[in-house]
Scaffold this active site. Structure first.
Site, short mmCIF file in Angstrom:
data_model
loop_
_atom_site.label_atom_id
_atom_site.label_comp_id
_atom_site.label_asym_id
_atom_site.label_seq_id
_atom_site.Cartn_x
_atom_site.Cartn_y
_atom_site.Cartn_z
CB ALA A 14 -0.95 0.00 1.20
CB THR A 38 9.60 -2.80 3.14
OG1 THR A 38 9.92 -1.84 2.14
CG2 THR A 38 9.18 -4.11 2.49
CG ASN A 146 7.29 -7.43 -21.42
OD1 ASN A 146 7.41 -7.24 -22.63
ND2 ASN A 146 7.57 -6.52 -20.52
CE1 TYR A 152 5.78 -7.82 -11.76
CE2 TYR A 152 5.05 -7.98 -14.04
CZ TYR A 152 4.92 -7.43 -12.78
OH TYR A 152 3.93 -6.51 -12.53
CB ALA A 153 5.98 -13.58 -17.23
CB ALA A 155 5.67 -14.26 -9.89
P1 NAP Z 1 4.96 0.17 -6.74
O1 NAP Z 1 4.46 1.56 -6.76
O2 NAP Z 1 6.38 -0.14 -7.11
O3 NAP Z 1 4.67 -0.45 -5.29
C1 NAP Z 1 5.07 -1.74 -4.95
C2 NAP Z 1 4.60 -2.03 -3.56
O4 NAP Z 1 5.05 -3.34 -3.19
C3 NAP Z 1 5.16 -1.05 -2.52
O5 NAP Z 1 4.18 -0.76 -1.58
C4 NAP Z 1 6.28 -1.83 -1.89
O6 NAP Z 1 6.52 -1.49 -0.55
C5 NAP Z 1 5.72 -3.24 -1.95
N1 NAP Z 1 6.82 -4.17 -1.84
C6 NAP Z 1 7.88 -4.34 -2.65
N2 NAP Z 1 8.72 -5.26 -2.16
C7 NAP Z 1 8.17 -5.70 -1.01
C8 NAP Z 1 8.54 -6.65 -0.03
N3 NAP Z 1 9.68 -7.37 -0.13
N4 NAP Z 1 7.75 -6.81 1.03
C9 NAP Z 1 6.62 -6.10 1.17
N5 NAP Z 1 6.19 -5.20 0.29
C10 NAP Z 1 6.97 -5.00 -0.79
O7 NAP Z 1 4.09 -0.79 -7.64
P2 NAP Z 1 2.67 -0.56 -8.33
O8 NAP Z 1 2.93 -0.08 -9.68
O9 NAP Z 1 1.74 0.16 -7.43
O10 NAP Z 1 2.22 -2.09 -8.47
C11 NAP Z 1 1.39 -2.74 -7.57
C12 NAP Z 1 1.11 -4.12 -8.11
O11 NAP Z 1 0.54 -4.03 -9.41
C13 NAP Z 1 2.37 -4.99 -8.24
O12 NAP Z 1 2.08 -6.32 -7.89
C14 NAP Z 1 2.68 -4.91 -9.71
O13 NAP Z 1 3.39 -6.04 -10.15
C15 NAP Z 1 1.30 -4.82 -10.31
N6 NAP Z 1 1.27 -4.22 -11.62
C16 NAP Z 1 1.69 -2.93 -11.80
C17 NAP Z 1 1.64 -2.39 -13.09
C18 NAP Z 1 2.07 -0.99 -13.37
O14 NAP Z 1 2.08 -0.61 -14.54
N7 NAP Z 1 2.36 -0.16 -12.40
C19 NAP Z 1 1.19 -3.17 -14.16
C20 NAP Z 1 0.78 -4.46 -13.91
C21 NAP Z 1 0.82 -4.98 -12.64
P3 NAP Z 1 7.82 -0.63 -0.10
O15 NAP Z 1 8.05 0.33 -1.22
O16 NAP Z 1 7.39 0.01 1.17
O17 NAP Z 1 8.92 -1.61 0.02
#
Ligand code: NAP
Length: 245
Positions: A14, A38, A146, A152-153, A155
């Protein structure tokens, strides 16, 4: 419609773009949220901006003991978990032939294994109460693949198969399990792209823009709502037409 009054949600990741929007949207519909990340300071800021309906829990999803401790901690604070949004995710990109064991292991641990452990723990209470909502944050990459993102794909595709299997196991208990497969969404994950990568990415999207975190959060609210009670095992593709199933 889509009223979440007094529902308790746990949203992982979040402190990121999509997760923060999900937490805000759930609270806007009347829910309460346990938010994880984190970084304590970012969680504190997020909770201060949302108000008393949010409480932060630092949890490194790469640490199995910490993952196992999260559900009891949230249940001790809020009493139960009605909605689980498995949103946190990381990337460690590389061409497959050059991918290190460590990059493979980290992405599978945080993006897939932590979801398995957390969902298993949260399901126990949901099964007892015969109600619950689980949302997996997958990706268009988990559906279409991709180059450079084999880990990542794997997972993100794993979340879809896992979610469909759980959906079949728990449907009779009033629990739904669905997934969202976002395309490019405007968050820090995408802001890391160079200008050239960004232009190439937008060119792949018929809508000619990236999506917003709020457009993903709206789908999470819908999937978490009482109105979505007969929808399970489904994947919502939210990608501006980039990949149409
Ligand atoms: P983001 O802004 O990079 O945020 C990632 C979140 O995951 C952060 O809150 C981070 O927490 C948390 N995280 C990372 N490593 C962690 C760990 N070891 N333990 C606990 N928390 C951890 O990503 P987002 O773009 O919002 O993406 C959110 C989800 O949507 C992800 O699963 C991503 O793969 C998926 N997604 C995103 C996109 C896109 O275009 N943005 C597209 C497809 C899917 P901290 O920063 O506090 O460590």
């Amino acid at each position: 419609m889509f009223d979440l009054t007094d529902k308790i949600a746990l949203v992982t990741g979040a402190t990121g773009g999509i997760g923060a929007a999900c937490a805000r949207a759930i609270v806007a519909q009347g829910g309460k949220v346990a938010v994880t990340g984190t970084r304590q300071a970012v969680l504190d800021e997020l909770c201060a901006s949302i108000g008393p309906s949010a409480k932060g829990f630092v949890c490194d999803l790469g640490d199995r003991a910490a993952v196992d401790a999260l559900t009891p901690a949230v249940e001790a604070e809020f009493g139960r978990i009605d909605i689980l949004v498995n949103n946190a995710g990381i990337t460690r990109d590389n061409l497959f032939i050059r991918m290190s064991d460590d990059d493979w292991d980290k992405v599978i641990e945080v993006n897939l294994t932590a979801v398995f452990r957390l969902t298993r723990a949260v399901l126990r209470g949901m099964i007892k109460r015969r109600s619950g909502r689980i949302v997996m944050m997958s990706s268009v990459v988990g559906v279409a693949g991709n180059a450079g993102q084999g880990n990542y794909a794997a997972a993100k595709a794993g979340l879809l198969g896992m979610g469909k299997s759980i959906a079949k196991e728990v449907a009779r208990r009033g629990i739904t399990v669905n997934a969202i497969a976002p395309g490019y969404i405007q968050t820090p994950m995408v802001e890391a792209l160079t200008d050239a990568q960004r232009a190439a990415a937008v060119a792949e999207v018929p809508a000619d823009r990236f999506g917003t975190p709020e457009e993903i959060a709206a789908a999470v609210v819908f999937l978490a709502s009482p109105e979505a009670g007969y929808l399970t095992g489904h994947t919502l593709h939210i990608n501006g037409g980039m990949h149409i199933e």
